[in-house]
Scaffold this motif. Structure first.
Motif, mmCIF file in Angstrom:
data_model
loop_
_atom_site.group_PDB
_atom_site.id
_atom_site.type_symbol
_atom_site.label_atom_id
_atom_site.label_comp_id
_atom_site.label_asym_id
_atom_site.label_seq_id
_atom_site.Cartn_x
_atom_site.Cartn_y
_atom_site.Cartn_z
ATOM 1 N N ALA A 114 12.872 27.272 86.851
ATOM 2 C CA ALA A 114 13.823 26.394 87.395
ATOM 3 C C ALA A 114 15.396 26.637 86.941
ATOM 4 O O ALA A 114 16.279 26.588 87.673
ATOM 5 C CB ALA A 114 13.587 24.642 87.049
ATOM 6 N N ALA A 115 15.519 26.883 85.734
ATOM 7 C CA ALA A 115 16.857 27.225 85.045
ATOM 8 C C ALA A 115 17.363 28.673 85.855
ATOM 9 O O ALA A 115 18.627 28.495 86.269
ATOM 10 C CB ALA A 115 16.729 27.483 83.572
ATOM 11 N N ALA A 137 21.211 30.352 92.073
ATOM 12 C CA ALA A 137 21.571 29.494 93.386
ATOM 13 C C ALA A 137 23.166 29.242 93.226
ATOM 14 O O ALA A 137 24.014 29.387 94.074
ATOM 15 C CB ALA A 137 20.768 27.940 93.516
ATOM 16 N N PHE A 138 23.510 28.609 91.932
ATOM 17 C CA PHE A 138 25.067 28.307 91.781
ATOM 18 C C PHE A 138 25.912 29.582 91.774
ATOM 19 O O PHE A 138 27.120 29.584 92.313
ATOM 20 C CB PHE A 138 25.277 27.370 90.374
ATOM 21 C CG PHE A 138 25.027 26.121 90.552
ATOM 22 C CD1 PHE A 138 25.663 25.359 91.449
ATOM 23 C CD2 PHE A 138 23.856 25.529 89.867
ATOM 24 C CE1 PHE A 138 25.361 24.029 91.386
ATOM 25 C CE2 PHE A 138 23.538 24.182 89.881
ATOM 26 C CZ PHE A 138 24.319 23.340 90.812
ATOM 27 N N THR A 148 8.032 24.788 90.665
ATOM 28 C CA THR A 148 9.270 25.689 90.634
ATOM 29 C C THR A 148 9.384 27.238 91.141
ATOM 30 O O THR A 148 10.128 27.493 91.607
ATOM 31 C CB THR A 148 9.510 25.890 89.232
ATOM 32 O OG1 THR A 148 8.454 26.272 88.111
ATOM 33 C CG2 THR A 148 10.185 24.562 88.501
ATOM 34 N N LEU A 166 18.548 27.824 89.257
ATOM 35 C CA LEU A 166 19.808 27.119 89.503
ATOM 36 C C LEU A 166 20.863 28.218 89.104
ATOM 37 O O LEU A 166 22.040 28.043 89.794
ATOM 38 C CB LEU A 166 19.695 26.009 88.518
ATOM 39 C CG LEU A 166 18.704 24.705 88.798
ATOM 40 C CD1 LEU A 166 18.877 23.587 87.830
ATOM 41 C CD2 LEU A 166 19.233 24.111 90.455
ATOM 42 N N ILE A 206 18.819 28.279 99.382
ATOM 43 C CA ILE A 206 20.023 28.613 98.775
ATOM 44 C C ILE A 206 21.019 28.390 99.721
ATOM 45 O O ILE A 206 22.156 27.836 99.756
ATOM 46 C CB ILE A 206 20.011 29.621 97.817
ATOM 47 C CG1 ILE A 206 19.038 29.641 96.584
ATOM 48 C CG2 ILE A 206 21.488 30.027 97.501
ATOM 49 C CD1 ILE A 206 18.972 30.768 95.933
#
Length: 360
Positions: free
Chosen positions: A323-324, A330-331, A245, A327, A256
């Protein structure tokens, strides 16, 4: 192999300059020139030989180093084949389908022969053991490396950007691997190429004092993206110097930005690999930021991501948390890009339809 004499590092820096000068003189005859047109809006024809010069300089310097392992030989072979593929693409503008197929075959061959693969992606769920990929490890690894290669290739759209991102990713990774006492061979290649890229930036940075304008070219972005991906695979699987990660954070800007652009194209019914000006650096330029300001923003964002990766490694942050967080970021950035395009504004700046100029 990490303890190279200082003369090797100096030779890499000087030889890169010499080869750039020589290849730039040969580029018009060989057809290695980037011409404006279509989605390219730079002024005049520019040699696309920077990456080729860095690769050749690295190979020449490494020839003086004894005891190459099979893994190192395969790495250099893969970089060489991808460099040739990039030269052909720079010259003949290959279709994305055939280019990616060739990349996948080269990556598969190197991974299969070297025995490297992403056999584990870490403990992505709290309280559970690391997820093992078993038979899916090799195909998943090919997919990831081809993704990294193309992500790095696709951010090469503005003077200084791809070279600066490489140095900001490879430099900290190189020093971290030395700190973690990793297998010395691939980190040494990473270090030598980083020195070459610093030399290249003196020809590519958007500042008045640059020597002469040259581009990195696909002959540079394809093998350099491959090198970054392969080092991350090896160090996250064999010696555990990195967590899988943390590799995401080290590659944050290219990954990204590229995934966000591909998703926005597909949602609009476009081809994922159609040429446009939807990358993050394009949006910043269209909002009125200068090339230098855009480059500085990209570098600061990438540095922040590298700092998060190193902080997580130093403090043993769990894979699922890293990882969370990745994300979420990135989102959030993907959502911001969608909002900016729909509103046609960024930070109260109206977006231009497209940008051109001497640095894009």
């Amino acid at each position: 192999m990490t303890q190279l004499p200082w003369l090797h590092w100096l030779a890499m820096f000087v030889l890169t300059h010499v080869l750039i000068a020589l290849l730039a003189a040969l580029a018009p005859r060989a057809g290695w020139m980037d011409r404006p047109g279509g989605h390219k809006h730079h002024q005049g024809e520019v040699p696309v030989i920077g990456g080729l010069a860095v690769l050749l300089a690295g190979l020449i310097v490494m020839l003086a180093i004894p005891d190459w392992s099979l893994k190192l030989r395969l790495t250099l072979l893969g970089m060489g084949l991808l460099g040739i593929l990039g030269l052909l693409d720079d010259r003949f503008n290959m279709s994305a389908r055939w280019r990616m197929l060739a990349q996948a075959l080269i990556v598969f061959g190197v991974l299969w022969a070297s025995g490297l693969s992403l056999h584990s992606v870490g403990a992505l769920l709290p309280g559970l053991a690391p997820i093992q990929l078993a038979w899916f490890a090799l195909p998943f690894s090919v997919f990831c490396l081809v993704g990294v290669i193309n992500a790095y290739n696709m951010v090469d759209g503005m003077d200084g950007l791809s070279g600066s991102l490489f140095v900001l990713i490879a430099g900290p990774l190189w020093f971290w691997l030395l700190y973690a006492k990793a297998d010395p061979q691939l980190p040494t290649v990473l270090g030598l190429i980083s020195i070459g890229m610093l030399a290249f930036l003196l020809w590519n940075w958007p500042f008045r004092w640059r020597i002469r304008r040259v581009f990195l070219g696909d002959a540079g972005t394809l093998p350099l993206g491959f090198l970054l991906g392969l080092v991350l695979v090896e160090s996250s699987q064999t010696g555990f110097e990195l967590s899988p990660t943390s590799a995401l954070w080290l590659l944050a800007w290219p990954l990204i930005d590229t995934v966000s652009v591909l998703l926005r194209r597909l949602l609009n019914g476009q081809s994922a690999f159609s040429a446009d000006q939807r990358h993050a650096h394009h949006l910043l330029l269209r909002a009125g930021f200068s090339v230098r300001e855009t480059l500085l923003i990209a570098m600061l964002v990438q540095l922040a991501a590298v700092a998060i990766a190193l902080f997580g490694l130093l403090h043993g942050a769990p894979d699922w948390l890293m990882a969370a967080l990745f994300l979420i970021v990135a989102f959030s950035l993907h959502g911001l890009a969608i909002r900016v395009e729909r509103r046609g504004r960024l930070f109260d700046r109206v977006l231009l339809t497209r940008v051109g100029g001497d640095h894009v």
